[in-house]
Design an enzyme around this catalytic site. Structure first.
Site, PDB file in Angstrom:
ATOM      1  N   GLU A   1      -4.322   6.423  -5.622  1.00  0.00           N
ATOM      2  CA  GLU A   1      -3.089   5.769  -6.082  1.00  0.00           C
ATOM      3  C   GLU A   1      -2.873   5.969  -7.574  1.00  0.00           C
ATOM      4  OE1 GLU A   1      -4.925   2.594  -3.787  1.00  0.00           O
ATOM      5  OE2 GLU A   1      -2.944   1.693  -3.658  1.00  0.00           O
TER       6      GLU A   1
ATOM      7  N   HIS B   1       0.831  -1.217   0.000  1.00  0.00           N
ATOM      8  CA  HIS B   1       0.000   0.000   0.000  1.00  0.00           C
ATOM      9  C   HIS B   1       0.867   1.270   0.000  1.00  0.00           C
ATOM     10  CE1 HIS B   1      -3.637  -2.042   2.244  1.00  0.00           C
ATOM     11  NE2 HIS B   1      -3.743  -2.211   0.933  1.00  0.00           N
TER      12      HIS B   1
ATOM     13  N   ARG C   1      -8.132 -11.028   6.395  1.00  0.00           N
ATOM     14  CA  ARG C   1      -6.807 -11.434   6.907  1.00  0.00           C
ATOM     15  C   ARG C   1      -6.736 -11.204   8.411  1.00  0.00           C
ATOM     16  NH1 ARG C   1      -4.188  -7.855   2.714  1.00  0.00           N
ATOM     17  NH2 ARG C   1      -4.317  -9.037   0.780  1.00  0.00           N
TER      18      ARG C   1
END
Ligand code: ADP
Length: 399
Positions: A384, A179, A240
């Site tokens: 991003e 990230h 996760r």
């Protein structure tokens, strides 16, 4: 100047075409179910959107299909693909070799190949996408922006694990982090909003999406980060586990789970989904918890508690903390989770401003704590793709 940004997964290609004059997005979309007979292109341009059934057996064909649509008379925004001056790729694992944005040549492709061992789910599709795009657009520069690059500044005391040196030197076992492009974008944007130079920013950035990670930023550089050798370490995520005692892995193998089972459970069936037993999606969980589902409520408590613990740790190691910055789908949109996070930081002097929390939505950036708050918490939407487009423009035609 037009820049094409590509982000390839194993069965998808996300893309955006930017005009860098005003950083406008001319077109964007995603090609899903690549390699199946149900490949579908969701394309947006000129204020309209299309859902198209397409033929795309692999990344090269998928990219050719997208480029055809970009020059289509009705759905397109260019007369020829020659208008594209640079292609920016989201790349994942650059290992220790790549510490910044790079122009792609054979040596960069080799680094991605070599690091596929450390990122078996991410590097091979990313490589296929880059090679596909280079085949489809052979005459323009291709640039790679690695997820690991911003985190390459972590000092050894933060990136090394306390295991024998040989595990590091021979097997490359260390914290790499992920990230990074998102953490870099929000660092730069927050510094700008605070009226500081980027090298003056001391921040704790939290990217809270399906995957979640946090970074401690000192003087604009990453000094610690929550993800590790793989994206499994750190915060509680959608599916996760984040941090657990590594002995759990061995113990569950002694109970009959194969290594592949344990890997699947920890990556795909744990986190918010595993604890709640109902969903990995924050909106569902908030609804369930409100309706009295105790497991969903515990999942939310654990999610926020882990974030608070990381903030505490990073607060301690930073010389100063200008702000905690929340981003990603949850950070940008979930008012109740933001409220819980700020409340969990009361000990550090964070004080929620309800009106600011309610107003900082739909892509808006700003503080959600009061002016009197000793610790500021900000919401700053990430981007991003824009970061990749800017890096690509800078590589291709430096300002
Ligand atoms: P990814 O990591 O896959 O890019 P996102 O950044 O889109 O994911 O984040 C996905 C998470 O954001 C999900 O848990 C989703 O529930 C949450 N989210 C998205 N929109 C909202 C919203 N309006 N309210 C609360 N949570 C939201």
């Amino acid at each position: 100047m037009k820049v094409f940004v590509v982000n390839c997964g194993s069965s998808s290609i996300k893309y955006q075409l930017f005009s860098m004059t005003n950083e406008d997005v001319l077109a964007k979309g995603v090609l899903e179910r690549l390699g199946t007979n149900q490949a579908t292109l969701h394309h947006r341009a000129r204020g309209q959107s299309w859902k198209l059934a397409v033929q795309a057996a692999n990344h090269t064909e998928g990219l050719r299909t997208i480029l055809d649509v970009l020059v289509d008379a009705e759905k397109g925004v260019m007369s020829t693909i020659g208008e594209i001056e640079g292609v920016g790729h989201r790349a994942i694992h650059g290992g220790e070799e790549i510490r910044g944005t790079v122009r792609i040549d054979e040596s960069v492709l080799e680094v991605i190949r070599r690091n596929a061992e450390l990122a078996p789910l991410h590097n091979p599709p990313s490589l296929a996408g880059i090679e596909g795009a280079m085949a489809a657009l052979p005459d323009v520069p291709h640039v790679a922006v690695f997820d690991t690059a911003f985190l390459s500044t972590l000092p050894p005391k933060a990136h090394r694990y306390a295991v024998p040196e040989q595990w590091y030197t021979e097997h490359h076992v260390r914290k790499y982090g992920f990230h990074g492009t998102s953490h870099r974008y929000v660092t730069l944007r927050t510094a700008e909003l605070l009226g500081k130079g980027a090298d003056q920013a001391n921040l704790i950035t939290a990217h809270l999406g399906n995957g979640c990670s946090m970074t401690a930023v000192a003087g604009g550089q990453a000094v610690d980060h929550s993800m590790g050798l793989t994206p499994l370490e750190g915060l509680v995520m959608g599916t996760r586990s984040g941090d657990i005692d590594p002995s759990v892995v061995l113990y569950m193998q002694s109970r009959g789970f194969s290594p592949a089972d344990v890997d699947r459970v920890l990556n795909k069936q744990s986190g918010l989904l595993g604890v709640s037993g109902c969903s990995n999606d924050m909106r569902d969980l908030l609804g369930e918890a409100e309706g009295g589902n105790e497991r969903a409520d515990l999942a939310l408590e654990m999610f926020v508690y882990r974030i608070a613990k990381y903030v505490g740790a990073y607060y301690t190691i930073l010389p100063r903390c200008d702000a905690v910055v929340l981003t990603g789908g949850i950070g940008e949109n979930s008012l109740p989770i933001r409220q819980r996070i700020v409340r969990s930081l009361a000990r550090l002097g964070a004080e929620l401003d309800d009106a600011r929390n309610a107003a900082t939505v739909k892509g808006r950036a700003g503080p959600i704590t009061t002016d009197a708050s000793a610790l500021a918490v900000w919401v700053v939407p990430t981007n991003e793709e824009l970061m990749i487009a800017r890096d690509t423009r800078q590589m291709v035609r430096p300002l």
